[in-house]
Design an enzyme around this catalytic site. Sequence first.
Site: not given
Length: 358
Positions: A183, A243, A246
Site C-alpha cells: 500500500e 483502488n 485492488h
Amino acid sequence: MTETTRIPVRGTDGYDVLVGRGLTSAIADALGSGVRKLLVIHQPSLGARADALREALSGRVEVLLAEVPDGESAKRVEVAAFCWGILGQADFTRSDAVLGFGGGAVTDLAGFVAATWLRGVALIQVPTTVLGMVDAAVGGKTGINTAEGKNLVGSFYAPRAVVADLDHLDTLPRNEILAGFAEVAKAGFIAVPEILDILEADPAQATDPTTPQFRRVIELAIGLKADVVSEDFTEAGRREILNYGHTLGHAIEHAERYQWRHGAAVAVGMVYAAELARLAGRLSDAAVDRHRSVLGSLGLPMEYPAGRWQSLLATMRRDKKARGALLRFIVLDDIGKPTVLQGPEDQLLFAAYQEIAS
C-alpha cells in the site's frame, strides 16, 4: 517520545492522523471528557497490549475488551454481532466509544461496529500494522465480508482520530511489514513518486521501522490518503484512485479464502493493472518494469496461477467498484497519473492476465 506529526483529514467530519511514538496519552485526549465507556476491539496477539491500554486509560473511562479472530476472519457478521452484544449488555449509549486496536481487518470491523451501534458512536482507530496505518484505518471506510466477496457490506464513517503509534511496529514480523508496504508503494505509483525514489535507493532502510526513511514514506502515504479522502469522502470521484491494484487483488483474496495477505494480493493486482494499461496503449514498458522492480525488492508476489482466470473474472464482476455490467479498473497513464479504464474487452483482460500467469 519523538515529535508527533499531525496529518489532517479535512471535511465535515474532519479529524487528525497522529504519527509518532509513545502516543497513549493522545488516545485519552481524542476521547475527550464526554465518553464514559470504551470498547477496545483487538486481535488475540494483542491481548497483553490491550490490557496495558485498559490500565493506562482506567482513570478516564471504563474500558471493556473484545477479542476477535485474526485477519479477515474478524470481518464476519457473526463477529460484529458478538461486539454488538457486548455493547448492549454493558449499556453503551451514544456518548460512549469504540476503539479499533490491531491490523486493517480489526479497524475495518471496529469502524463498522461503531457506525452501526445506535446509528453511530465515537470511534478511535489505533492501527498496529503498516497496512492499518497507511490505508485501512485512515479514510473512514468500514466493512465486513460476505460469502460473495470482500467488503460488500459496510459504510463510510469517520473516526474521531487515528493514532499511528510507531512503537507497535517494532515487534511486527518482517513479512507483515513488507506486505503492508504494498500500500505504501501504491501511493508512490499513483501520486507520490518520492516514495518510489526512497524505496529504490535502499529498500532495507525504507522498510526498517527504526529509520527516518521508514517514517518518511509512512507519513507520505498517510498524507496522500488524507488529501484524497478530504476531497472525496464517499468515493464519488478522485478517491477511486486508491483502488489501484485492488480489483484483481480483492478477487485473489476471495479465491484464496483470505489466506493471502492483503498486500500480497494487491501487489499482484498492481502488476496486472500495469500490464493492462500497457496493452491498452497507456503505459510505457519502463513504467511496468518499475512496478516489477519496486515490488520485487519488497519480496512481494507478482504472479498468480494461469488456470484461475474465469473464477477471478466472475468475482471481479461482483466487485463494488463495478458499474452494472461494466468492470472498472484504475490504471496509470504514467507514474503519478492514474485514470479509470471502464469496460475493457474480455480479450484485453485475459491478455493482461497472461502476463502475470504462472
